[in-house]
Design an enzyme around this catalytic site. Structure first.
Site, PDB file in Angstrom:
ATOM      1  N   LYS A  51       0.871  -1.082  -0.031  1.00 16.19           N
ATOM      2  CA  LYS A  51      -0.014  -0.002  -0.053  1.00 16.19           C
ATOM      3  C   LYS A  51       0.974   1.295  -0.059  1.00 16.19           C
ATOM      4  CE  LYS A  51      -3.904  -2.210   2.039  1.00 16.19           C
ATOM      5  NZ  LYS A  51      -4.457  -2.646   3.381  1.00 16.19           N
ATOM      6  N   GLN A  95      -5.273  -1.599   9.634  1.00 13.35           N
ATOM      7  CA  GLN A  95      -5.174  -2.762   8.910  1.00 13.35           C
ATOM      8  C   GLN A  95      -6.048  -3.896   9.656  1.00 13.35           C
ATOM      9  OE1 GLN A  95      -4.022  -3.316   5.897  1.00 13.35           O
ATOM     10  NE2 GLN A  95      -4.038  -5.678   6.009  1.00 13.35           N
ATOM     11  N   ASP A 118     -11.828   2.675   3.824  1.00 12.15           N
ATOM     12  CA  ASP A 118     -12.154   1.096   3.433  1.00 12.15           C
ATOM     13  C   ASP A 118     -13.662   1.106   3.220  1.00 12.15           C
ATOM     14  OD1 ASP A 118     -10.089  -0.924   3.759  1.00 12.15           O
ATOM     15  OD2 ASP A 118      -9.840  -0.547   5.791  1.00 12.15           O
TER      16      ASP A 118
HETATM   17  N1  GUN Z   1      -7.352  -6.864   5.888  1.00 11.90           N
HETATM   18  C1  GUN Z   1      -7.378  -7.603   4.843  1.00 11.90           C
HETATM   19  N2  GUN Z   1      -8.039  -6.999   3.800  1.00 11.90           N
HETATM   20  C2  GUN Z   1      -8.391  -5.586   4.428  1.00 11.90           C
HETATM   21  C3  GUN Z   1      -9.114  -4.444   3.826  1.00 11.90           C
HETATM   22  O1  GUN Z   1      -9.553  -4.372   2.860  1.00 11.90           O
HETATM   23  N3  GUN Z   1      -8.580  -3.275   4.656  1.00 11.90           N
HETATM   24  C4  GUN Z   1      -8.491  -3.468   5.866  1.00 11.90           C
HETATM   25  N4  GUN Z   1      -8.444  -2.273   6.733  1.00 11.90           N
HETATM   26  N5  GUN Z   1      -7.757  -4.508   6.545  1.00 11.90           N
HETATM   27  C5  GUN Z   1      -7.640  -5.653   5.499  1.00 11.90           C
END
Ligand code: GUN
Length: 280
Positions: A51, A95, A118
């Site tokens: 990311k 996350q 998200d």
């Molecule tokens: N963990 C796995 N996929 C995601 C996601 O799309 N967003 C977040 N915040 N954590 C994750």
């Protein structure tokens, strides 16, 4: 046809990069994304690293805040409240998964809906299901964009989504309903999954079961989107038996190189949208 998520995501990032250069000259600032990572989960560390890398590539100011596994919940919530007030931060992502002592619901609800890149905050979930403007969860948004590449008009198509999570299945259903699909959401209690799948023009598999979907589950010329990332003795595989199913499907996403790169590209796109809204 193999749907090249890697290539489509790269094009999306290229477009984002151009838009961010334009916005920079208008607003004299760029979007900012803050990611909070708690603990040492190896998969989460890889996601977060990617990311950051791609955020920088497109010109987003990316910041990573790391906490140890045993961090107090209050510290995290206070940090989110501080980031909510910070004008340089357009988007906040915590996350998942979180350590057990931290309440996921509280964390999600503390993020300002306008900074919730998200799309997990109940306000965004509600807006999406009511058909209003909202931040849309990145993985289903990525799946949706891949589907639209194959078939722009999804109206009347029968779609089945395997998996009913808040991250994937449920928002995916909303996106497909908006496109006038007939949507089935299957889950662990579904009686005859094969019988449900074989009726579908579109299958979105997001359950985390290696190679669950077989060729004889798939209608000829169906479009298959595989969200699964499963570690097995023979490497990483999806929820779809790619080798078999690619022979009967009209189009299919590979794992890796399908949905995965799109998720991050959509996160960057959501960050840009948050920045634009904050500046409008
Ligand atoms: N963990 C796995 N996929 C995601 C996601 O799309 N967003 C977040 N915040 N954590 C994750």
């Amino acid at each position: 046809m193999i749907i090249d998520g890697k290539k489509i995501a790269a094009k999306l990032r290229e477009d984002l990069k151009k838009k961010i250069i334009e916005l920079k000259s208008t607003f004299n600032s760029v979007p900012g994304l803050t990611v909070i990572l708690i603990g040492e989960d190896p998969a989460s560390k890889i996601y977060v690293k990617n990311k950051e890398r791609f955020a920088k590539e497109v010109g987003i100011n990316s910041e990573l805040i790391r906490y140890p596994e045993n961090i107090e919940e209050k510290v995290v919530l206070d940090k989110i409240k501080e980031l909510n007030q910070n004008k340089k931060v357009s988007g906040i992502l915590v996350q998942l998964p979180l350590p057990k002592h931290i309440d996921k619901k509280k964390v999600i609800e503390t993020i300002l809906p306008n900074k919730d890149v998200d799309g997990f905050h109940p306000v965004n979930v509600g807006n999406l299901s009511s058909g209003y403007e909202s931040n849309v969860p990145c993985t289903p948004l990525g799946c949706y964009l891949l589907l639209k590449q194959v078939e722009n008009n999804l109206s009347g198509k029968h779609a089945i989504i395997i998996g009913r999570s808040n991250l994937n299945g449920k928002p995916m259903a909303q996106l497909l309903l908006k496109e006038n699909c007939t949507v089935t959401i299957a889950h662990s209690k579904t009686k005859d999954l094969k019988a449900e799948c074989i009726k579908a023009d579109i299958i979105v598999a997001a359950v985390g079961k290696p190679k669950l979907v077989k060729a004889d589950w798939v209608k000829k010329n169906a479009i298959i989107i595989d969200v699964g990332i499963n570690k097995t003795d023979t490497g990483i595989v999806g929820d779809v038996d790619f080798e078999e199913v690619s022979k009967v499907a009209r189009a299919i996403t590979p794992v890796p190189g399908g949905v995965g790169p799109m998720t991050i590209a959509c996160l960057l796109s959501n960050t840009l949208e948050c920045f634009k809204r904050a500046n409008s």
